[in-house]
Design a protein around this motif. Structure first.
Motif, PDB file in Angstrom:
ATOM      1  N   ILE A 147       6.456 -10.173  -3.693  1.00  0.00           N
ATOM      2  CA  ILE A 147       6.703  -8.388  -4.325  1.00  0.00           C
ATOM      3  C   ILE A 147       6.842  -7.631  -5.476  1.00  0.00           C
ATOM      4  O   ILE A 147       6.354  -7.210  -5.935  1.00  0.00           O
ATOM      5  N   GLY A 148       8.277  -8.638  -5.781  1.00  0.00           N
ATOM      6  CA  GLY A 148       9.083  -7.755  -6.800  1.00  0.00           C
ATOM      7  C   GLY A 148       9.863  -6.974  -6.101  1.00  0.00           C
ATOM      8  O   GLY A 148      10.813  -6.499  -6.709  1.00  0.00           O
ATOM      9  N   LYS A 171       0.891  -0.881  -0.120  1.00  0.00           N
ATOM     10  CA  LYS A 171       0.027   0.106   0.132  1.00  0.00           C
ATOM     11  C   LYS A 171       0.891   1.231  -0.105  1.00  0.00           C
ATOM     12  O   LYS A 171       1.005   2.331  -0.839  1.00  0.00           O
ATOM     13  N   SER A 172       1.951   1.271   0.995  1.00  0.00           N
ATOM     14  CA  SER A 172       2.892   2.267   0.744  1.00  0.00           C
ATOM     15  C   SER A 172       2.958   2.665  -0.245  1.00  0.00           C
ATOM     16  O   SER A 172       3.468   4.126  -0.767  1.00  0.00           O
ATOM     17  N   LEU A 173       3.975   1.450  -1.387  1.00  0.00           N
ATOM     18  CA  LEU A 173       4.990   2.150  -2.396  1.00  0.00           C
ATOM     19  C   LEU A 173       3.206   2.268  -3.506  1.00  0.00           C
ATOM     20  O   LEU A 173       3.964   3.393  -4.212  1.00  0.00           O
ATOM     21  N   PRO A 218       7.370  -1.272  -6.962  1.00  0.00           N
ATOM     22  CA  PRO A 218       8.731  -2.418  -5.903  1.00  0.00           C
ATOM     23  C   PRO A 218       9.420  -2.960  -6.343  1.00  0.00           C
ATOM     24  O   PRO A 218      11.472  -3.091  -5.702  1.00  0.00           O
ATOM     25  N   SER A 219      10.020  -3.027  -7.994  1.00  0.00           N
ATOM     26  CA  SER A 219      11.474  -3.343  -8.146  1.00  0.00           C
ATOM     27  C   SER A 219      12.319  -2.963  -8.247  1.00  0.00           C
ATOM     28  O   SER A 219      13.851  -2.386  -8.247  1.00  0.00           O
ATOM     29  N   GLU A 220      11.646  -1.464  -8.046  1.00  0.00           N
ATOM     30  CA  GLU A 220      13.091  -0.261  -7.595  1.00  0.00           C
ATOM     31  C   GLU A 220      13.539   0.267  -5.948  1.00  0.00           C
ATOM     32  O   GLU A 220      13.397   1.443  -6.605  1.00  0.00           O
TER      33      GLU A 220
END
Length: 64
Positions: free
Chosen positions: A31-32, A2-4, A11-13
């Motif tokens: 989640i990546g 949620k924060s992302l 997520p990949s960053e």
């Protein structure tokens, strides 16, 4: 997650550092996220590739 989404981050960053194999490392990987497992002793799980193991936080600088 949620924060992302709230910060408009993929997520990949991102990088996640934790000391619990299941709660921190495995969940983040699912989640990546780029996850690292902080292990202060030399006994780390064989399921985690060595390049994702940190013995101290300062080691992160060498791995990113």
């Amino acid at each position: 997650m949620k924060s992302l989404k709230e910060q408009h981050l993929d997520p990949s960053e991102t990088i996640y550092i934790g000391d619990d194999l299941e709660k921190d490392y495995m969940t983040s990987k699912k989640i990546g996220m780029n996850a690292f497992l902080l292990i202060r002793d030399k006994n780390f799980p064989k399921s985690v590739p060595k390049e994702f193991i940190l013995e101290k936080l300062e080691d992160l600088l060498e791995k990113i």
